[in-house]
Design an enzyme around this catalytic site. Structure first.
Site, short mmCIF file in Angstrom:
data_model
loop_
_atom_site.label_atom_id
_atom_site.label_comp_id
_atom_site.label_asym_id
_atom_site.label_seq_id
_atom_site.Cartn_x
_atom_site.Cartn_y
_atom_site.Cartn_z
N GLY A 153 17.78 30.75 38.34
CA GLY A 153 16.46 31.14 38.35
C GLY A 153 15.55 31.21 39.59
CB SER A 154 12.05 29.92 40.06
OG SER A 154 11.64 31.29 39.25
#
Length: 484
Positions: free
Chosen positions: A223-224
């Protein structure tokens, strides 16, 4: 007439004799093969009762924490097997110690088996020279008890599966390595074969997979948290700085598709043209997707591989799954990969090493789990010295990333739950989408203090939701345990 009849009888007799001779030669050849070429494999075969008895006939070395707390030791008992393994550390340390049973070993028990059993030449020579009876050497690990407890208890408190790792970025020493749920390695120490088989079958059938070391053997979409890699690639071009304005629409149509990519909660990213530093602090998906398209898949992959993706990984005495950045991407896939989605996968260990690379100003120290090997009389057999790996990013890029990561735990940042009083914490949150209909994984990576790092962490909580809410507090408690 007798001679022809005798000749006719001798023909089959000769054939039988030749056949017997061939069988004898074949038998001798097979025996020679078994005694020479296959001797070692047969000796190591877990079904070899003699080997099993010998394995438990002598004192095995202990597995110790850095403060000499015993995680694995042996107790004397009567019977065919003289020494039984005991694990005072229990489930909290099982992903590290593994277990030793009559059928095999896992974890450090397996990786350091020659040292622990005394079969290692260095250990054997030192033991003989010292006039000691045959016995194994002890292995002292780098694990910090307080950090390990914070990691394990933090994961357990969420009620979700997950993993957490902590390392000292200045040396590479692994300070914590926790996986939840776990299992009690003592259940494998029995010499009752039937009970052992039942236990193993039950644990392997458990849907929560307690035998899986999620910290090193399982991969997740980062993810981020992967935006650290994308940002490093952008800064590394020399054409982009933290103050460069980047395009960040509220919604982005992925190239060649009708799919719309939005930011968390569908929010706008500043004024739509924030600086890279602001986009990083707010973790804007659209800004980094656009940035990924500008950089292209080759630049992103090269930077990901510099951080350790697509490689075999450093040897850490435990099995380590390969973290992956995909190849042959189209534009839409490149955009999604830039925000740590599509087919990007990373172990919690690799997620930790991303932060460690920034903390060490671009030069990752090779991670290690075994600090030293010592005999029972205190004689040190070997010590692991810190070793640097090839540079990941430049010092300048690392410094810029550090400054940007510090804003994440500050006011208005997505990782403020990991803030520590009076200490600058550099971090990045991640909320990773996975299977359709399932809750997102919570991901977080950080290091502290930002100006003189002593600990880097990575946390993944499966289906935990927003990384800043669920994973960040666990990371905070681990860092606090190390720094206090």
């Amino acid at each position: 007439m007798a001679a022809p009849r005798a000749t006719r009888m001798n023909i089959p007799l000769r054939r039988v004799a030749v056949a017997c001779a061939l069988m004898i030669f074949a038998l001798m050849g097979k025996v020679s093969e078994i005694q020479t070429l296959r001797a070692n494999s047969l000796a190591d075969d877990p079904r070899n009762l003699r080997a099993m008895i010998d394995r438990f006939a002598h004192p095995r070395g202990d597995i110790l924490l850095r403060d000499n707390t015993v995680l694995a030791t042996g107790t004397r008992q009567a019977g065919m097997f003289r020494y039984r393994r005991v694990y005072p550390g229990g489930p909290m340390y099982a992903p590290v110690t593994g277990h030793l049973s009559i059928y095999g070993a896992t974890g450090v028990e397996r990786a350091e088996d020659e040292v622990l059993s005394g079969a290692d030449p260095k250990v054997r020579v030192r033991t003989l020279v010292g006039g000691q009876a045959e016995q194994g050497a002890s292995v002292r690990l780098t694990i910090d008890s307080r950090a390990q407890r914070a990691a394990y208890e933090g994961l357990r408190a969420t009620g979700h599966k997950g993993a957490a790792v902590a390392v000292d970025p200045s040396t590479g020493a692994i300070l914590a390595l926790a996986s939840y749920p776990s299992y009690d390695p003592n259940v494998y120490a029995t010499f009752d074969g039937e009970a052992l088989a039942d236990t193993d079958e039950r644990l392997r059938a458990d849907a929560t997979r307690p035998l899986l070391n999620r910290a090193t053997e399982h991969t997740y979409p980062p993810g981020s948290a992967f935006k650290i890699v994308t940002t490093a690639a952008a800064l590394g071009t020399g054409n982009i700085s933290p103050e460069t304005s980047v395009a960040a629409p509220t919604r982005l149509t992925l190239p060649g598709t009708t799919t719309l990519l939005g930011n968390a909660g569908g929010e706008a990213c500043g004024n739509g043209r924030p600086t890279l530093a602001v986009a990083f602090r707010l973790s804007c998906n659209t800004a980094f997707a656009v940035l990924g398209l500008q950089l292209g898949q080759r630049v992103l992959r090269a930077q990901a591989e510099a951080f350790g993706f697509n490689g075999a990984g450093p040897g850490i005495a435990l099995p380590l799954a390969r973290s992956v950045y995909p190849v042959r991407l189209d534009a839409a896939q490149t955009a999604m990969s830039a925000i740590g989605q599509f087919d990007v996968r990373a172990t919690p260990f690799e997620i930790t090493m991303i932060a460690a690379a920034v903390a060490s100003r671009g030069v990752i120290m090779r991670p290690y789990l075994v600090a030293e090997v010592v005999l029972r009389d205190g004689t040190v057999v070997s010590v692991t010295d810190p070793e640097s790996m090839p540079r990941t990013i430049s010092r300048d890029v690392a410094d810029q990333l550090t400054a940007m990561m510090v804003t994440v735990t500050g006011p208005g940042g997505t990782g403020s739950a990991a803030a520590l009083p009076g200490i600058d914490v550099a971090a990045k949150t991640g909320t990773a989408e996975n299977a359709a209909g399932a809750a997102d994984h919570a991901v977080f990576t950080a290091f502290a203090p930002a100006d003189e790092p002593r600990v880097a962490v990575g946390v993944v909580v499966e289906n935990g939701g927003f990384g800043g809410d669920v994973a960040a507090p666990i990371a905070r408690d681990i860092m606090k345990a190390v720094l206090d």
